[in-house]
Each structure stands twice: as C-alpha cells, then as structure tokens.
Design an enzyme around this catalytic site. Structure first.
Site, PDB file in Angstrom:
ATOM      1  CD  GLU A 182      -2.771  -1.246   2.448  1.00  0.00           C
ATOM      2  OE1 GLU A 182      -3.953  -1.594   2.330  1.00  0.00           O
ATOM      3  OE2 GLU A 182      -2.270  -1.011   3.549  1.00  0.00           O
TER       4      GLU A 182
HETATM    5  C1  TNX Z   1      -4.386  -4.092   4.657  1.00  0.00           C
HETATM    6  S1  TNX Z   1      -2.606  -6.362   4.519  1.00  0.00           S
HETATM    7  C2  TNX Z   1      -3.133  -3.788   5.178  1.00  0.00           C
HETATM    8  C3  TNX Z   1      -3.020  -3.326   6.560  1.00  0.00           C
HETATM    9  C4  TNX Z   1      -4.350  -3.176   7.215  1.00  0.00           C
HETATM   10  C5  TNX Z   1      -5.260  -4.320   6.836  1.00  0.00           C
HETATM   11  C6  TNX Z   1      -6.580  -4.281   7.517  1.00  0.00           C
HETATM   12  C7  TNX Z   1      -1.594  -5.311   4.307  1.00  0.00           C
HETATM   13  C8  TNX Z   1      -0.319  -5.792   3.846  1.00  0.00           C
HETATM   14  N1  TNX Z   1      -1.952  -4.039   4.532  1.00  0.00           N
HETATM   15  O1  TNX Z   1      -2.303  -2.121   6.605  1.00  0.00           O
HETATM   16  O2  TNX Z   1      -4.149  -3.154   8.598  1.00  0.00           O
HETATM   17  O3  TNX Z   1      -5.455  -4.294   5.451  1.00  0.00           O
HETATM   18  O4  TNX Z   1      -7.316  -5.440   7.274  1.00  0.00           O
END
Ligand code: TNX
Length: 525
Positions: free
Chosen positions: A319
């Site tokens: 992300e």
């Molecule tokens: C996605 S999974 C994210 C996290 C969040 C999560 C909540 C991932 C690698 N990144 O930053 O906490 O979703 O479900």
C-alpha cells in the site's frame, strides 16, 4: 462463504482426550489399546542433557507443575523415567520438526531429531492430558494419558501468526502470552508488525526518536509504547524456547508516518507530519530519492538483524500509494540488498513481487483472488510464497456482522472459511513446492485488548495451524469441527476468550470436564 450446513450435534463434554481429538491432526496415530499411564507425585521429566532439550523439558515440567501441584523435577540424565525426552533417529521422522510420541503403562517417551521436534511432541502430550492441564491452579487429577503412539511431522516449513503491535501497542507480557497460545498448535513463526503510520515499536540506537517519539501514540488516544532492545530480546528468546522464530517487519516505503514524525529528513518534503492516530492507509512515504533514507534503512536493518536469530527480515512494501511504480521499483532495488547485506532473507507483502529478485526471498500473498500474475512471475524468478489470503485467514475480519471488533473488507470469515482451502493448490501457477507455508495476520486497528486478540484468534488460528501442519489428504471439515469442539474445555481452562462459532458442535457452555472424572477408554481412530 461457507455452504449452509445443518447445525452440528454437540459433543458430550465429559469425554477425556483421545488420539482422535488432536489439533493439528497428526500424520499417523495408533491407539495401542494398552493400559493408560498416569502422572503422579513421583513423576519426573528425564531429558537428554543438551541445554535445548532441557529447555523443552523445563517448559513441559512448568505446565505440569502448575496443573498438578506435583514437583515434577527435570532430570538431565537421558536415562529411564516416566516422562522421557530423547534425541533419536530410529522410527523418528526425518523432518527436523517431526517427533514420535509413545505412551505405555510405564510412561511417555518423546523422541525427535531436534529440540523443535521435542517441543512439538510435548504439545501433543498436553492435548492428551485432561483439559485441566491448561488450568492456572493445581487440580486433583487423575492425570491420565491414554496409551498410544503418534508419528508426526509438518507439511509446510512456515506456519505463522502475525501480531500488529503498531496500530495498538501490546506490552511484552501480552506478546509472551500470544506466543504461548500459538505454540499450542505448532505455529513456528511469530511475525511482528513493528512499524506503521501509528507507531514505531522498537528502539533503534542510531535513531532514538523513532521509538521515543514515533512510538508514543497509537490508534485512538492510548499512550502507545515501544520495545527496548532488552524487551525484544526477551520476546525472541521466549519464542525460541517454544520452537518459534520471530520475523520482524519494518514496513517501508509506505506505512511510515511514525518514522516521518520522528525525523523530518526521511520525509519527501523534509517536514515532519504530526503523529497519526487514525486508521487510514496509504498516505505516507519515505523520501525515495534521498540517500538519507538508505542510511536510515541500513542502520535499522543492521540493528534489527543483530537482535534477530531467525533468517527473515520483513520489509512490508504494501500500500505505498504515494510512491509511483518506477520509484517503488528503484526503492526496492536499493533496499533489498541492504537486507541481504545483514545476512537475512527478504520477506515482503506481495506488492514486492514485481521488483528485483533477491536470493530466496519470500513474498507474502494477502490478496483475495486465486491467481496473481505478479506472484507467479516472482516464483518463476525464484521466490517462495507464504499464503495469507485475506478472505481466508485475515484474523481482523469479523466472523459475523455482530462480532464486536474487526473489519469486513475481505468478507466475514467463519471457521470453515479459514479451514476449507488448500494452501498447496490455492494460487494458480504457484506449485506446492514454491509454497513455504501459511500465516494468519492479526491487524489491530480495532483490536484494543488481549481478550479481543484472543477472540479473533480462536478458533480460526487452529484452522490455519492445521492447514500448515497436517497432511493434505487429512483435511476434513466435519472431523475438524468435532476435534475443534474438543479443544474448547482447554481454552476455558486456560482462560482464553474464543468465538463460539455456530459451525462447531461445542460442549455445553462453560462445561469443562473435571480432572476428577474417571478417564474414558481411548478410542480407536
Ligand atoms: C491491509 S494487509 C493492510 C493493513 C491493514 C489491513 C486491515 C496489508 C499488507 N496491509 O495495513 O491493517 O489491510 O485489514
């Protein structure tokens, strides 16, 4: 997601454990039908004198002392005795984590090639003692174990659980309890998500404000906190005595607001943002074109690697919405060698898959689809995969709309959703040989207490643990649901909060079999 099934029939609550109740299901079990063995005031644990074996023996003895009130001394003599832990090769699985457990009228022998194998064998033994063995105070017994033999080893090398201590900080004592809980089911990796926008949770000597300032907050208005190096070492050592390897995650280049708040020079505009206590993702990024960033990463990775005996250093990589694709590729091409230079193997969320390969790296798949071209391509270039599909094993997903905490962006996840899939054939184009294992992550944006941590873990963690350990051919939802039900009295005795899933034929609420009840005869499997 699960097909509608008739409500299962409750299992009677007064049955004592049998070899048919074990979770994860072992590779092979033979209830030999001989006489039971019963632990008494005279029982000692005789162990191979190697310190790693003595540590396993001490751990087992501590559990037994607490539950029975008996002295249960540890004797490092490799000789005969009622409970024996020994290193052996004959009749013992070749797999280092494998073990053989023999229970006869004379006593219990756990044989393995490594301390990890001995440890897993002792966890199996716990499940063959009455549920009160998990209790916090001495009970009357009898402490009877049915006669039989287990020969067992794991399907996958990596069986993980992740705890996000960045969104809500957890004190060391909670992490140690988390380790104890996952060890019960032969999980062998603890992934600690140590850094995120809301907090930096580990002391770094060269950059002291990371912990001191970047760690002083969390989601909501809690105080946050961070681990000193001594705290982290304590976690690593405690995990090691339970055959668990710690996988530290420093999430970069996104998810870095806490670091930017502590050090303006890490920020693209050289300005520190305020600390962040919300739950948005994707808004922060390190300055990818600044050499200071790589000096910082060098220092952080070097210090973390020195504290971490395990082979992996997880660099997140998810992300990073503020980082254009070209910059992301450049950043990872410079960052992965910094990890390799510390002697560690790169692990990262599967967004990393498109970037330069680094030797043996591990991509952690957290998508919700059953194919991903970038992961397939990374595997072709030599990557291995840890599977954490969000719609199967994201433990921050609610079970049902009324689950008091959690999200539902990847769906509602009941126990059957977590159990009924095959890691070996889940991702198209990723053969079982490229699958290092499975991991259940617990993100904690909405999870603020240890009781909530436990609620989200139990019982789904046991499902993931079984997928990681048990042979592919033994996967059977109905049988698993029945075996899981038989675990509930153990969780109750241990004071574990768990979700009373309507899919599981639980014993009556609060009904823990008394250790004073006569033992049931062992059942043939
Ligand atoms: C996605 S999974 C994210 C996290 C969040 C999560 C909540 C991932 C690698 N990144 O930053 O906490 O979703 O479900």
């Amino acid at each position: 997601m699960s097909p509608v099934a008739p409500r299962p029939r409750p299992v009677p609550s007064n049955e004592l454990p049998t070899y048919a109740d074990l979770v994860p299901a072992p590779v092979s079990v033979e209830p030999v039908g001989g006489e039971h063995w019963t632990l008494t005031a005279d029982t000692a644990v005789h162990t191979h004198p190697a310190p790693v074996a003595v540590a396993v023996a001490e751990h087992l003895a501590a559990v037994l002392r607490r539950a029975t009130g008996h002295p249960v001394p540890v004797v490092a003599d490799d000789g005969p005795g009622q409970i024996r832990l020994r290193f052996a090769r004959d009749g013992v699985p070749e797999h280092g984590e494998g073990y053989r457990l023999d229970v006869t009228a004379d006593g219990v022998t756990v044989a393995a090639r490594t301390a990890a194998g001995l440890f897993h064998g002792t966890q199996t033994l716990r499940q063959l003692l009455p549920a009160q063995v998990e209790g916090g105070a001495a009970g009357p017994g009898p402490w009877t174990v049915p006669a039989g033999r287990v020969v067992d080893h794991p399907r996958f090398a990596y069986r993980g659980a992740m705890l996000d201590v960045a969104r809500h900080f957890r004190p060391v004592a909670d992490v140690l309890r988390f380790i104890d809980l996952i060890a019960l089911y032969k999980i062998n990796h603890l992934h600690l998500h140590l850094t995120d926008d809301q907090g930096w949770r580990i002391a770094i000597d060269n950059w002291p404000l990371l912990g001191e300032y970047g760690g002083a907050g969390e989601v909501g208005d809690g105080p946050g906190g961070h681990y000193s190096k001594a705290d982290y070492r304590r976690i690593v050592e405690y995990a090691a005595t339970r055959a668990i390897t710690v996988v530290p995650e420093i999430d970069v280049p996104g998810h870095t607001n806490a670091a930017l708040a502590a050090y303006a020079e890490l920020s693209p505009d050289r300005t520190s943002p305020p600390r962040y206590t919300g739950t948005e993702v994707g808004f922060s990024a390190l300055a990818v074109h600044s050499e200071t960033t790589y000096d910082f990463l060098h220092d952080v990775f070097t210090e973390i690697a020195a504290l971490t005996p395990g082979p992996y250093l997880h660099i997140g990589g998810d992300e990073a919405f503020k980082v254009p694709a070209d910059d992301y590729a450049t950043f990872m091409a410079k960052t992965q060698p910094l990890v390799v230079a510390t002697g560690k193997t790169v692990m990262g969320w599967h967004q990393l898959a498109v970037t330069t390969h680094s030797p043996g790296r591990v991509v952690q798949f957290w998508g919700t689809s059953d194919s991903d071209d970038t992961v397939t391509d990374a595997v072709r270039r030599g990557a291995r995969v840890v599977l954490s599909p969000a719609n199967r094993v994201y433990l921050d997903m609610k079970y049902a709309p009324d689950t008091p905490v959690g999200h539902d962006w990847a769906g509602l996840l009941e126990v059957r959703d977590a159990y009924d899939w095959d890691p070996g054939s889940f991702l198209a184009g990723v053969p079982e040989s490229a699958v290092l294992g499975v991991e259940a992550p617990l993100w904690t944006e909405s999870v603020t207490t240890m009781a909530e941590v436990e609620l989200m873990l139990f019982p789904r963690l046991a499902a993931v643990a079984e997928l990681g350990w048990s042979p592919a051919g033994s996967r059977d939802w109905t049988g698993f649901a029945r075996r899981l039900a038989a675990q509930a009295p153990r969780w109750t005795a241990a004071g574990i909060t768990f979700h009373r899933s309507p899919q599981i034929p639980w014993p009556a609420a609060g009904d823990v079999p008394s250790a004073a009840q006569a033992p049931a005869q062992p059942q043939a499997t």
